[in-house]
Design an enzyme around this catalytic site. Structure first.
Site, short mmCIF file in Angstrom:
data_model
loop_
_atom_site.label_atom_id
_atom_site.label_comp_id
_atom_site.label_asym_id
_atom_site.label_seq_id
_atom_site.Cartn_x
_atom_site.Cartn_y
_atom_site.Cartn_z
N ASP A 25 10.96 0.62 -10.57
CA ASP A 25 10.16 1.83 -10.50
C ASP A 25 10.38 2.62 -11.79
O ASP A 25 11.40 2.47 -12.46
CB ASP A 25 10.58 2.66 -9.28
CG ASP A 25 9.54 3.71 -8.91
OD1 ASP A 25 8.55 3.85 -9.65
OD2 ASP A 25 9.73 4.38 -7.88
N SER A 26 9.45 3.50 -12.13
CA SER A 26 9.51 4.19 -13.41
C SER A 26 10.50 5.33 -13.44
O SER A 26 10.91 5.78 -14.50
CB SER A 26 8.12 4.74 -13.75
OG SER A 26 7.77 5.79 -12.84
N GLY A 27 10.85 5.86 -12.26
CA GLY A 27 11.71 7.03 -12.18
C GLY A 27 10.96 8.31 -11.89
O GLY A 27 11.58 9.35 -11.63
N GLY A 28 9.64 8.27 -11.91
CA GLY A 28 8.85 9.48 -11.70
C GLY A 28 9.07 10.11 -10.34
O GLY A 28 9.23 11.33 -10.22
N ASP A 32 4.61 8.04 -13.68
CA ASP A 32 3.50 8.77 -13.07
C ASP A 32 3.97 10.16 -12.67
O ASP A 32 5.15 10.45 -12.59
CB ASP A 32 2.93 8.01 -11.86
CG ASP A 32 3.96 7.79 -10.76
OD1 ASP A 32 5.17 7.71 -11.08
OD2 ASP A 32 3.58 7.68 -9.59
N GLN A 88 -3.18 7.47 -8.24
CA GLN A 88 -2.81 8.65 -7.45
C GLN A 88 -4.06 9.18 -6.76
O GLN A 88 -4.68 8.46 -6.01
CB GLN A 88 -2.15 9.70 -8.37
CG GLN A 88 -0.78 9.27 -8.91
CD GLN A 88 0.32 9.38 -7.86
OE1 GLN A 88 0.14 9.96 -6.79
NE2 GLN A 88 1.48 8.83 -8.18
N GLY A 109 1.98 8.16 -4.43
CA GLY A 109 1.71 9.46 -3.85
C GLY A 109 1.42 9.47 -2.38
O GLY A 109 0.87 10.45 -1.86
N ASP A 118 7.73 -1.63 -0.67
CA ASP A 118 9.16 -1.40 -0.83
C ASP A 118 9.52 -0.13 -0.08
O ASP A 118 8.68 0.75 0.12
CB ASP A 118 9.53 -1.21 -2.30
CG ASP A 118 9.28 0.23 -2.76
OD1 ASP A 118 10.25 1.03 -2.77
OD2 ASP A 118 8.13 0.58 -3.07
N CYS A 136 16.56 -13.52 17.41
CA CYS A 136 16.77 -13.20 15.99
C CYS A 136 17.76 -14.18 15.37
O CYS A 136 18.83 -14.45 15.94
CB CYS A 136 17.27 -11.77 15.84
SG CYS A 136 17.52 -11.29 14.10
N CYS A 152 19.22 -13.75 12.37
CA CYS A 152 20.03 -13.15 11.30
C CYS A 152 21.50 -13.41 11.55
O CYS A 152 21.93 -13.71 12.68
CB CYS A 152 19.76 -11.64 11.20
SG CYS A 152 20.59 -10.61 12.43
N CYS A 172 23.00 -11.22 14.45
CA CYS A 172 22.69 -11.61 15.83
C CYS A 172 23.28 -12.96 16.20
O CYS A 172 23.60 -13.20 17.37
CB CYS A 172 21.18 -11.62 16.03
SG CYS A 172 20.44 -9.98 16.12
N HIS A 211 20.58 -7.09 9.78
CA HIS A 211 19.63 -7.28 10.87
C HIS A 211 18.28 -6.64 10.55
O HIS A 211 17.23 -7.27 10.73
CB HIS A 211 20.17 -6.69 12.17
CG HIS A 211 19.13 -6.68 13.26
ND1 HIS A 211 18.79 -7.81 13.97
CD2 HIS A 211 18.31 -5.68 13.72
CE1 HIS A 211 17.82 -7.52 14.83
NE2 HIS A 211 17.52 -6.23 14.69
#
Length: 411
Positions: free
Chosen positions: A106-109, A160, A209, A236, A286, A324, A326, A329, A355
């Site tokens: 990510d850009s950090g904005g 952004d 945006q 946004g 994400d 599950c 994982c 579990c 999990h």
């Protein structure tokens, strides 16, 4: 709306980096493959968040075992600590964190907007005070790109300008127009990098945006689609607005988006929102949500999220979910996790995070398989019919507290 300089260069031919293998006939869902210089990613895909070069409480091998193929890391946090010089000296972000798959940065904005004690936005970029020690930092479209290139990112996001909900139409318009101008600057600098580089290049996405207006959302997507970028991110959203509005704005954003480039919905990770996002035509997601709620004792099940610290789980000697697969579990019972949380054992955070991430990755695989098999729409109805979402009033209280925290950070 002043869109800024749209540029004259044609859009990248992304056929080599993204292909669509199947589409759902009832929704906009599609299954495909995103190709990066460090490997392919089956889409739709969810990216666990390794904000500071680590997914909290988990090793890279544990994250990979949940089914993740790509991670997200954050420019804001990494520029503050440990700093670009340390990451470069380590051989890049992949070597530093021992992750051999693709990384999107990510850009950090958004973090400047949400975390920095004070920040001032100008045409040049953002000046902010670190939330760690109050030191003053500058971040521009060019420096954000330079940091991400230095990290060795495989998918790069441009800086952004983010506004939260609620905000005035003028604030939304200014942020969107500035985001467009910053994207044009990022593209120009990225093209200079491409001319000088003789290796496999990272992918560059653009961020749309448009605030909280469907019309402005469509206009922003059209602007970004005209740029020579490899993918389109929808920014946004999930910044305090009601979910109904978020879904309306998502639909408006996807509607004019090019079909031949990947679409990335930033910051969304609730299971029900992932299903809705894929149905709307999104390919990448994400969010810290699965691991954050895990560390607080919130565990995902097919019936909805449960609070593992509740007394009713004290003597439940069975897995969180019987089917599950994982590592949690397969090995431990609900009663044991309940005990760990009450004893404040660090193992609790690791097992709960494993999990929840595996739950999300299993759902993403179910979506991909459903799209290819022609059962996505019925699969989604079955999931949403059985999944009890978080209480609306509690969710609104959480959003309200988030807005207040951001307002305090900016005051």
């Amino acid at each position: 709306m002043a869109d800024g300089d749209s540029g004259s260069e044609p859009a990248h031919d992304c056929l080599s980096c993204f292909t669509i293998d199947a589409s759902d006939i009832e929704t906009r869902a599609r299954a495909g493959t995103l190709r990066t210089r460090r490997g392919a990613v089956a889409t739709p895909a969810f990216m666990p968040v390794g904000t500071q070069a680590a997914v909290k409480a988990l090793s890279p091998d544990e994250v990979r075992a949940t089914g993740a193929e790509i991670l997200l890391a954050n420019t804001y946090h990494l520029m503050l600590r440990p700093g670009i010089d340390i990451v470069r000296a380590a051989g890049g972000l992949h070597e530093f964190m021992a992750w051999d798959g693709p990384i999107l940065t990510d850009s950090g904005g958004f973090q400047v907007y949400s975390l920095a004690e004070r920040h001032d936005v100008s045409e040049a970029g953002v000046r902010f005070r670190s939330h760690l020690d109050g030191s003053t930092w500058d971040l521009s479209p060019e420096s954000s790109l330079g940091l991400q290139l230095g990290f060795g990112s495989d998918v790069i996001m441009p800086l952004d300008d983010v506004v939260g909900y609620p905000s005035t139409p003028d604030e939304q318009e200014r942020a969107t127009s500035r985001t467009h101008r910053w994207l044009a600057r990022t593209v120009r600098r990225f093209q200079q990098f491409e001319e000088q580089s003789d290796g496999a290049r990272p992918l560059l996405f653009g961020i749309a945006q448009g605030g909280f207006s469907p019309q402005e959302r469509r206009a922003s997507v059209r602007f970004v689609a005209e740029q020579p970028v490899d993918g389109l991110a929808i920014g946004g959203l999930s910044v305090g607005e009601p979910k109904e509005l978020m879904q309306e704005l998502l639909g408006a954003s996807v509607e004019p988006a090019p079909a031949d480039r990947p679409r990335y919905m930033m910051g969304v990770g609730s299971p029900e929102d992932l299903w809705a996002g894929v149905a709307a035509g999104v390919d990448l997601f994400d969010c810290v949500h699965p691991t954050r709620v895990a560390r607080r004792g919130g565990l995902f099940t097919r019936a909805g999220r449960v609070n593992i610290t509740a007394s009713r789980f004290r003597s439940e000697f069975r897995p969180i979910e019987d089917d599950c697969d994982c590592a949690t579990c397969r090995t431990f019972t609900i009663a044991y996790l309940h005990h760990l949380f009450h004893a404040r054992e660090l193992l609790a955070y690791r097992l709960a995070s494993i999990h929840n991430l595996r739950f999300v990755q299993r759902e993403m695989a179910r979506m991909r398989n459903g799209i290819r098999a022609g059962t996505f729409a019925s699969d989604m109805r079955a999931f949403l019919g059985g999944y009890h979402t978080a209480d609306r009033d509690a969710a609104e209280l959480q959003r309200s507290r988030l807005r207040e925290a951001r307002q305090r950070a900016g005051s």
